[in-house]
Motif scaffolding. Structure first.
Motif, PDB file in Angstrom:
ATOM      1  N   TYR A  31     -81.455 -89.234  12.813  1.00  0.00           N
ATOM      2  CA  TYR A  31     -82.089 -90.532  13.055  1.00  0.00           C
ATOM      3  C   TYR A  31     -82.514 -90.673  14.512  1.00  0.00           C
ATOM      4  CZ  TYR A  31     -80.767 -92.567   8.554  1.00  0.00           C
ATOM      5  OH  TYR A  31     -80.664 -92.853   7.225  1.00  0.00           O
ATOM      6  N   ALA A  32     -83.710 -91.216  14.704  1.00  0.00           N
ATOM      7  CA  ALA A  32     -84.075 -91.709  16.021  1.00  0.00           C
ATOM      8  C   ALA A  32     -83.273 -92.981  16.284  1.00  0.00           C
ATOM      9  CB  ALA A  32     -85.565 -91.998  16.091  1.00  0.00           C
ATOM     10  N   MET A  33     -83.022 -93.249  17.545  1.00  0.00           N
ATOM     11  CA  MET A  33     -82.240 -94.428  17.925  1.00  0.00           C
ATOM     12  C   MET A  33     -83.003 -95.243  18.956  1.00  0.00           C
ATOM     13  SD  MET A  33     -79.505 -94.214  16.110  1.00  0.00           S
ATOM     14  CE  MET A  33     -78.573 -95.551  16.874  1.00  0.00           C
ATOM     15  N   VAL A  92     -79.183-110.538  24.247  1.00  0.00           N
ATOM     16  CA  VAL A  92     -78.301-109.777  23.365  1.00  0.00           C
ATOM     17  C   VAL A  92     -78.990-108.445  23.096  1.00  0.00           C
ATOM     18  CG1 VAL A  92     -77.159-109.673  21.124  1.00  0.00           C
ATOM     19  CG2 VAL A  92     -77.390-111.869  22.318  1.00  0.00           C
ATOM     20  N   TYR A  93     -78.253-107.361  23.303  1.00  0.00           N
ATOM     21  CA  TYR A  93     -78.795-106.020  23.140  1.00  0.00           C
ATOM     22  C   TYR A  93     -78.272-105.405  21.833  1.00  0.00           C
ATOM     23  CZ  TYR A  93     -80.766-106.011  27.816  1.00  0.00           C
ATOM     24  OH  TYR A  93     -81.527-106.293  28.927  1.00  0.00           O
ATOM     25  N   TYR A  94     -79.203-104.835  21.068  1.00  0.00           N
ATOM     26  CA  TYR A  94     -78.890-104.266  19.760  1.00  0.00           C
ATOM     27  C   TYR A  94     -79.296-102.796  19.724  1.00  0.00           C
ATOM     28  CZ  TYR A  94     -79.006-109.192  18.285  1.00  0.00           C
ATOM     29  OH  TYR A  94     -78.805-110.543  18.157  1.00  0.00           O
ATOM     30  N   CYS A  95     -78.522-101.994  19.049  1.00  0.00           N
ATOM     31  CA  CYS A  95     -78.991-100.635  18.770  1.00  0.00           C
ATOM     32  C   CYS A  95     -79.478-100.570  17.325  1.00  0.00           C
ATOM     33  CB  CYS A  95     -77.936 -99.579  19.057  1.00  0.00           C
ATOM     34  SG  CYS A  95     -76.478 -99.609  18.023  1.00  0.00           S
ATOM     35  N   LYS A  96     -80.415 -99.671  17.102  1.00  0.00           N
ATOM     36  CA  LYS A  96     -81.067 -99.531  15.802  1.00  0.00           C
ATOM     37  C   LYS A  96     -81.232 -98.059  15.478  1.00  0.00           C
ATOM     38  CE  LYS A  96     -85.420-100.722  13.457  1.00  0.00           C
ATOM     39  NZ  LYS A  96     -86.755-101.339  13.650  1.00  0.00           N
ATOM     40  N   ALA A  97     -80.961 -97.710  14.245  1.00  0.00           N
ATOM     41  CA  ALA A  97     -81.154 -96.345  13.751  1.00  0.00           C
ATOM     42  C   ALA A  97     -82.369 -96.320  12.837  1.00  0.00           C
ATOM     43  CB  ALA A  97     -79.921 -95.876  13.010  1.00  0.00           C
ATOM     44  N   ILE A  98     -83.240 -95.335  13.051  1.00  0.00           N
ATOM     45  CA  ILE A  98     -84.510 -95.284  12.342  1.00  0.00           C
ATOM     46  C   ILE A  98     -84.747 -93.873  11.806  1.00  0.00           C
ATOM     47  CG2 ILE A  98     -87.004 -95.693  12.556  1.00  0.00           C
ATOM     48  CD1 ILE A  98     -85.981 -96.914  15.454  1.00  0.00           C
ATOM     49  N   ARG A  99     -85.140 -93.817  10.552  1.00  0.00           N
ATOM     50  CA  ARG A  99     -85.562 -92.528   9.995  1.00  0.00           C
ATOM     51  C   ARG A  99     -86.616 -92.803   8.936  1.00  0.00           C
ATOM     52  NH1 ARG A  99     -81.857 -87.959   6.828  1.00  0.00           N
ATOM     53  NH2 ARG A  99     -83.605 -86.674   6.178  1.00  0.00           N
ATOM     54  N   ARG A 100     -87.723 -92.130   9.037  1.00  0.00           N
ATOM     55  CA  ARG A 100     -88.832 -92.333   8.108  1.00  0.00           C
ATOM     56  C   ARG A 100     -88.369 -92.117   6.676  1.00  0.00           C
ATOM     57  NH1 ARG A 100     -94.233 -89.301   9.630  1.00  0.00           N
ATOM     58  NH2 ARG A 100     -93.815 -90.550  11.482  1.00  0.00           N
ATOM     59  N   LYS A 102     -86.197 -93.836   5.140  1.00  0.00           N
ATOM     60  CA  LYS A 102     -84.839 -94.341   4.941  1.00  0.00           C
ATOM     61  C   LYS A 102     -84.741 -95.774   5.454  1.00  0.00           C
ATOM     62  CE  LYS A 102     -83.066 -90.319   3.626  1.00  0.00           C
ATOM     63  NZ  LYS A 102     -82.457 -90.093   2.297  1.00  0.00           N
ATOM     64  N   ASN A 103     -83.661 -96.454   5.075  1.00  0.00           N
ATOM     65  CA  ASN A 103     -83.421 -97.786   5.625  1.00  0.00           C
ATOM     66  C   ASN A 103     -83.124 -97.714   7.113  1.00  0.00           C
ATOM     67  OD1 ASN A 103     -83.670 -98.976   3.097  1.00  0.00           O
ATOM     68  ND2 ASN A 103     -81.482 -98.841   2.664  1.00  0.00           N
ATOM     69  N   ASP A 104     -83.568 -98.750   7.838  1.00  0.00           N
ATOM     70  CA  ASP A 104     -83.158 -98.902   9.232  1.00  0.00           C
ATOM     71  C   ASP A 104     -81.786 -99.562   9.269  1.00  0.00           C
ATOM     72  OD1 ASP A 104     -86.482 -99.928  10.340  1.00  0.00           O
ATOM     73  OD2 ASP A 104     -85.658 -97.951   9.865  1.00  0.00           O
ATOM     74  N   TYR A 105     -81.025 -99.257  10.307  1.00  0.00           N
ATOM     75  CA  TYR A 105     -79.704 -99.869  10.490  1.00  0.00           C
ATOM     76  C   TYR A 105     -79.643-100.543  11.855  1.00  0.00           C
ATOM     77  CZ  TYR A 105     -78.611 -96.552   6.731  1.00  0.00           C
ATOM     78  OH  TYR A 105     -78.615 -95.826   5.567  1.00  0.00           O
ATOM     79  N   TRP A 106     -78.994-101.716  11.880  1.00  0.00           N
ATOM     80  CA  TRP A 106     -78.831-102.484  13.112  1.00  0.00           C
ATOM     81  C   TRP A 106     -77.354-102.699  13.415  1.00  0.00           C
ATOM     82  CZ3 TRP A 106     -82.715-104.211  16.309  1.00  0.00           C
ATOM     83  CH2 TRP A 106     -84.015-104.213  15.809  1.00  0.00           C
ATOM     84  N   GLY A 107     -77.041-102.750  14.705  1.00  0.00           N
ATOM     85  CA  GLY A 107     -75.722-103.182  15.118  1.00  0.00           C
ATOM     86  C   GLY A 107     -75.658-104.689  15.227  1.00  0.00           C
ATOM     87  N   GLN A 108     -74.486-105.195  15.620  1.00  0.00           N
ATOM     88  CA  GLN A 108     -74.279-106.655  15.680  1.00  0.00           C
ATOM     89  C   GLN A 108     -74.673-107.237  17.020  1.00  0.00           C
ATOM     90  OE1 GLN A 108     -71.957-104.481  16.385  1.00  0.00           O
ATOM     91  NE2 GLN A 108     -71.015-105.346  18.236  1.00  0.00           N
ATOM     92  N   GLY A 109     -74.893-106.374  18.016  1.00  0.00           N
ATOM     93  CA  GLY A 109     -75.348-106.820  19.322  1.00  0.00           C
ATOM     94  C   GLY A 109     -74.226-106.996  20.324  1.00  0.00           C
ATOM     95  N   THR A 110     -74.597-106.890  21.592  1.00  0.00           N
ATOM     96  CA  THR A 110     -73.679-107.145  22.696  1.00  0.00           C
ATOM     97  C   THR A 110     -74.414-107.948  23.760  1.00  0.00           C
ATOM     98  OG1 THR A 110     -72.114-106.123  24.267  1.00  0.00           O
ATOM     99  CG2 THR A 110     -74.185-104.947  23.893  1.00  0.00           C
ATOM    100  N   GLN A 111     -73.752-108.965  24.287  1.00  0.00           N
ATOM    101  CA  GLN A 111     -74.401-109.879  25.235  1.00  0.00           C
ATOM    102  C   GLN A 111     -74.403-109.283  26.637  1.00  0.00           C
ATOM    103  OE1 GLN A 111     -75.784-113.178  24.779  1.00  0.00           O
ATOM    104  NE2 GLN A 111     -76.459-112.795  26.895  1.00  0.00           N
ATOM    105  N   VAL A 112     -75.549-109.327  27.270  1.00  0.00           N
ATOM    106  CA  VAL A 112     -75.691-108.960  28.674  1.00  0.00           C
ATOM    107  C   VAL A 112     -76.200-110.189  29.416  1.00  0.00           C
ATOM    108  CG1 VAL A 112     -76.954-107.551  30.343  1.00  0.00           C
ATOM    109  CG2 VAL A 112     -76.078-106.519  28.231  1.00  0.00           C
TER     110      VAL A 112
END
Length: 116
Positions: A31-33, A92-100, A102-112
């Motif tokens: 997955y790309a991130m 709020v910063y989120y990470c995301k997983a991406i793959r053509r 496939k479903n994308d996935y998100w995290g819950q976030g962290t506050q900066v």
């Protein structure tokens, strides 16, 4: 599937933070991130991305030269090193997983928060 961000917090302008995102439940190395952020009252925006092997990265113009995205495909981790932070980086910063295909996935976030 889980994406768990950490490392956020309160920092003064000019300071640094390193965000981490721990991935589990999927084949991370395929997955790309990306890191996204969302400030109050604003749309979520792409901050930085990295391909599955880690050899290619891209950044929003607003963070180029200040932020660095990296990944560890052994530890299933993606990082965002943030230097020379500005108040406008507050979000709020989120990470995301991406793959053509496939479903994308998100995290819950962290506050900066960048404030003096």
């Amino acid at each position: 599937v889980q994406l768990v961000e950490s490392g956020g917090g309160l920092v003064q302008p000019g300071g640094s933070l390193r965000l981490s995102c721990a991935a589990s439940g999927f084949t991370f190395s395929t997955y790309a991130m990306s890191w996204y952020r969302q400030a109050p009252g604003k749309e979520r925006e792409l901050v930085a991305g990295i391909n599955s092997a880690g050899g290619s990265t891209n950044y929003a113009d607003s963070v180029k030269g200040r932020f660095t995205i990296s990944r560890d495909n052994v530890k299933n981790m993606v990082y965002l090193q943030m230097n020379s932070l500005k108040p406008e980086d507050t979000a709020v910063y989120y990470c995301k997983a991406i793959r053509r295909g496939k479903n994308d996935y998100w995290g819950q976030g962290t506050q900066v928060t960048v404030s003096s």
